[in-house]
Structure formats: C-alpha cells, structure tokens
Design an enzyme around this catalytic site. Structure first.
Site, PDB file in Angstrom:
ATOM      1  N   ASN A 152       0.803  -1.237   0.000  1.00  0.00           N
ATOM      2  CA  ASN A 152       0.000   0.000   0.000  1.00  0.00           C
ATOM      3  C   ASN A 152       0.833   1.283   0.000  1.00  0.00           C
ATOM      4  OD1 ASN A 152       0.725  -0.457   2.654  1.00  0.00           O
ATOM      5  ND2 ASN A 152      -1.197   0.294   3.497  1.00  0.00           N
ATOM      6  N   GLU A 250       4.506  -3.824  12.440  1.00  0.00           N
ATOM      7  CA  GLU A 250       3.450  -2.817  12.278  1.00  0.00           C
ATOM      8  C   GLU A 250       2.343  -3.508  11.493  1.00  0.00           C
ATOM      9  OE1 GLU A 250       2.663   0.189   9.557  1.00  0.00           O
ATOM     10  OE2 GLU A 250       0.994  -0.134  10.917  1.00  0.00           O
ATOM     11  N   CYS A 284      -2.973   1.587   6.524  1.00  0.00           N
ATOM     12  CA  CYS A 284      -3.104   1.016   7.879  1.00  0.00           C
ATOM     13  C   CYS A 284      -3.690   2.051   8.837  1.00  0.00           C
ATOM     14  CB  CYS A 284      -1.795   0.450   8.386  1.00  0.00           C
ATOM     15  SG  CYS A 284      -0.361   1.269   7.785  1.00  0.00           S
TER      16      CYS A 284
END
Ligand code: ADP
Length: 495
Positions: A152, A250, A284
């Site tokens: 992303n 993460e 995210c």
C-alpha cells in the site's frame, strides 16, 4: 511483453535458483500487464542472506556520516525519477497520481531525515558514582535485517526501513510485496545506483509464504522488520520468539474518528472523507469507524452520505479520481464480503455497498465508497479490519461512551478526536488508546519525523519513523572506562 523482475543478490540481478512458478502482475485498474517474475525459493533466501552477512563485516566499519552520504546520493536519484515512479505506482497498485507522488516524496523526506541522523551522536554520557570513571553509550548495528513490506506504500515503507537500517550499519534482505514487485525493483535500482557496496542491499521477490519461514528464522538474520497484516505479523512473531530475534511489527488497525456535538462538522466531514476513502481505504491508518455524538449524528450522517456517494472513483492516472482501484481481486471480494456481513448484522447502508462493474470499471477492481449507519460497536464491521472504502458510523450519547467505543477494538494504531473544547481535546489525547492520536485532524498523514506504530494487536512496541526508528535498527552498548588504576566497586566503595 512486460518487464521482468529478478532477484538482486550481491550486486547482481539474478534468476531464482529454483524452478519458480511464473507470477504476473496486472494493473488493478484496467488489467494491463505490468511485470512478471518467478517465485523465489529458500536457496535464493540463503544466497541473499549470505551476501548480506559477508558485506556486513566491512559495511559496519564505514563511518556513519559516510554511509549517510550514500543516502544523500539516493535522494538525487529519487527526485529525478519521482514522476516516472509515481506513474508506475498508479498502475501497479492503483492509488491516485497525487497520492503516488506523495508516497515517493515520503522517501525523499525520509532520506534527508535519516541522512542527518548520520551525523548525530545518539549517545549519553552518564556520570559515575565513583571517581576517575567514565560511562557512555554507543549504538551499533544488528547485522542482517530482513525487510518485509506491504503493497500500500510501495516506496515510502521500504524507505522507512532501508534508510535507518543502512545508516546504522546493517545490511538488508528486502522482500517487497508480491503486488508491487516492480516498484521493489525500482527501489533496489535506486539504492544500487547510489553506490551502496555489493551485498549491502539485496532483494528476493515473490509470495511471502513459500520463503517467509526461511527468511525470518534464518540463523544469520538478526532482525526482522515487518509491515503487513496482523495474521502474518503474529505468525512471524511466533516463529522468531524462540530464536530471540529482534522483531519490529506494524500490523492492522481499526481507526476511529470521534466527533463531539461542538465539533466543526464541515472540517470533520472533509477530514473523514480523506482519511477514510483516500487510497481506497487501503492504509493502515485509514479511518473505518466514525463515532458521533447523538446531538449531531443525523446531520453528520446525511452530510457524509451525500458527499461520499459523489466521490469520483477511477483509474489512478486520472487526476480527477478521488480514489482508485482495489489492489487485487481477493481484496475486492473480501471488501464485498464484509459489506454483506454488515447488511446481515443489521447495519443500514447509506451509500455504496457494491462492486463497480460498468463501462470504464469493467476491467478493473473498483468498489463504491460505502457508508453504514446504525452500527453497533460489537458488529464485525466495527471490529475487524476491512482495508477498503467502507465506513461504519456509530452513535454515542456522550464523551465517556465515545472513548469507550473508540478503545473497544483489538487494534491501536491511529485515533482522531474533533471538538472545540480544549479541555476535552487534552483528555481525549490521554484516554484514546493508540500509537498516533490526532486532534481536529483525520487519522492519516504521519510525517517522517514522528514515531509511527501502534498499541495492542497493531504492534509490538517498536516505532519506525522519528528518532525511535534508530532504536529499532541498532543495539545499545554502554562503555565503562575506569582510569583510576584501582579496582573500584560500585554500590560498595562509597556507601
Ligand atoms: P497484506 O494483507 O497487506 O498483503 P500480508 O501480511 O499478507 O499483508 O503481506 C505483507 C508482506 O508479508 C508481503 O510482502 C508478503 O509477501 C509477506 N508475507 C506474507 N506471508 C508471509 C510469511 N509467511 N512470512 C513472511 N512474509 C510473509
């Protein structure tokens, strides 16, 4: 014929040592072929780790400011290639061109930030309780770092990991996401051209599952830095824990925006549209829950549905597109699956809720901007990460309930709070459970100089970005020099 992507090991572009299934990447916005590659296997991982291990011996001795100079070399190349790489990004993973330029810009900003760290000290001098004794800390590299990245932010995230790893004297094996391998190649080309010695930066391509175990459990890999889904991240954690490897994770998010009855609703609306539907909700930090005070709830839902329903969805290369294609068909099906779950759970569809298939959408993976109201905090659409343009609105009666609902999820990456009451804003910044907390701004838009990461199932305590990224990619050594010529005993001699 599309461009081929090979592995990059010890300064050379090389084919996989194995048979390697052929993988083809297509533009998720129109189906055009972008690149092809062969799936790497464990022998490729072994070769990349061996090259990185061999290069570490000399690389760790290069003075830190000299390492930083190579990072500055890379900025020149990234700046020169910014537009070409941004154009490729819109095609390889679908984000709109303005956001793609921002993604590349983040790498430029990160390079300047980390190159400057190359000339900082990072140590403490600590006074001793005994005479003629000096104590100070120094930071040293870890060794070979495995950098596993998602699709992303295909240039920004590799830059967050590569630059700090390299400036601290580590060597790297980079595994870009299978959906953005050509951008992984571009990133590796840039570092190669910048002058990093052979073996310092290596890349292996393909799906993560077939080679992931070998990479994260390899005895010569000292550290794994992973950004991606919670499922994969926690599986890696289970494998690296018995080996006591450094691991920076993460992972997912379920980020809320809280809107109080005194909020500037126009400001909140535009912030919510941007942080929920930008990058098709595939960040995210994207907002997927809006928690609204009952006094302004109906008005806000109407404003939101009116605007979200009119957002332009289209190919990323069209500057008019507010958001682009969904990264792949699997993800498109997952998003639609969650919308069906939301309907079954009794949420009310205010707009969207469907795959876009007509006309220009026919060849790509497009989903309409979707808003659900009448969402209860325990519904699956309010608890699980969807990673798409789907927003759930939850009505609350007061501040206390808003904070309780905001915190009532398994994740804690980014939170946001809108109010004109300065006291409440400060309280919220203390009481919201997340690594990032925005006041009167949406949940997205972290800067390179701020620690980035999350609480609960979003992370494991490390922060990449900001000064803390240096902690993630180095070991501390405390040096104690006794120049008294005597055996001095701390805690004993002077008590
Ligand atoms: P997403 O759902 O965002 O694609 P993933 O967690 O599946 O998230 O992927 C993030 C990165 O992790 C990608 O580079 C992917 O190839 C890699 N990956 C996937 N499975 C594994 C695994 N078992 N071990 C190591 N890396 C993996």
């Amino acid at each position: 014929m599309s461009e081929e992507v090979l592995n990059f090991i010890n300064g050379q572009w090389v084919a996989t040592k194995g048979k390697g299934e052929k993988l083809v990447r297509k533009d998720p916005g129109n189906g055009d072929e972008i690149c092809h590659m062969r799936q790497s296997d464990n022998a490729d991982v072994d070769a990349a780790v061996a090259a990185a291990k061999a290069a570490f011996a000399d690389w760790k001795k290069v003075p830190r400011p000299e390492r930083a100079k190579l990072i500055l070399n890379s900025v020149e190349i990234v700046r020169r290639r910014k537009e070409e790489i941004a154009q490729l990004m819109t095609r390889e993973m679908g984000k709109p061109i303005a956001e793609a330029r921002g993604d590349v810009q983040e790498a430029i900003d990160m390079a300047y930030y980390i190159a400057a760290e190359g000339r900082r000290g990072w140590g403490w001098q600590i006074p001793s309780e005994l005479p003629n004794k000096r104590m100070y800390t120094m930071r040293q590299p870890l060794g070979v770092c495995a950098l596993i990245t998602p699709w992303n932010f295909p240039i920004a995230i590799p830059s967050w990991k590569s630059y700090p790893a390299l400036v601290m004297g580590n060597t790297c094996v980079f595994k870009p996401a299978e959906d953005t391998t050509l951008l992984g190649k571009r990133w590796t080309e840039i570092l190669h051209e910048s002058g990093f010695p052979k073996g310092v930066f290596n890349m292996v391509v393909g799906h993560g599952a077939p080679i992931g175990d070998r990479l994260v459990t390899h005895p010569d890999v000292a550290m794994v830095s992973f950004t991606g889904s919670t499922t994969t991240g926690l599986a890696i954690a289970a494998k690296t824990a018995p080996l006591n490897k450094r691991l920076s994770l993460e992972m997912g998010g379920k980020n809320p925006v809280v809107i109080m009855d005194d909020a500037d609703l126009e400001l909140a609306l535009h912030a919510v549209l941007w942080c929920s539907f930008g990058t098709s909700g595939q960040r995210c930090t994207a907002c997927s829950r809006v928690i609204v005070h009952e006094k302004v709830h109906d008005k806000f839902v109407k404003m939101l549905a009116d605007h979200a329903g009119r957002l332009k969805v289209g190919h990323g290369s069209d500057p008019a597109s507010f958001f682009g294609a969904i990264v792949n068909e699997k993800q498109l099906a997952k998003i639609d699956g969650y919308v069906q779950i939301g309907l079954k759970e009794g949420a009310r569809l205010e707009c969207g809720g469907k795959v876009l298939k007509d006309g220009a959408y026919a060849k790509g993976n497009y989903y309409a901007a979707t808003v659900f109201s009448n969402v209860r905090p325990d519904m699956r659409i309010a608890q699980e990460e969807i990673f798409g343009p789907v927003l759930s609105v939850i009505k609350v009666k007061d501040y206390e309930e808003a904070i309780r609902v905001a915190n009532h999820v398994a994740y804690g990456l980014s939170t946001s709070f809108f109010s004109r009451d300065v006291n409440l804003c400060h309280r919220a910044s203390e009481e919201l459970e997340s690594g990032l907390c925005y006041i009167n701004a949406g949940t997205t838009g972290a800067e390179v100089s701020t620690p980035f990461g999350g609480w609960k199932n979003t992370g494991n305590g490390h922060r990449e970005g900001g000064p803390t990224v240096i902690d993630a990619f180095s070991e501390i050594k405390t040096v104690i020099i006794d120049y008294s010529g005597k055996v001095q005993k701390a805690q004993i001699d002077n008590n």
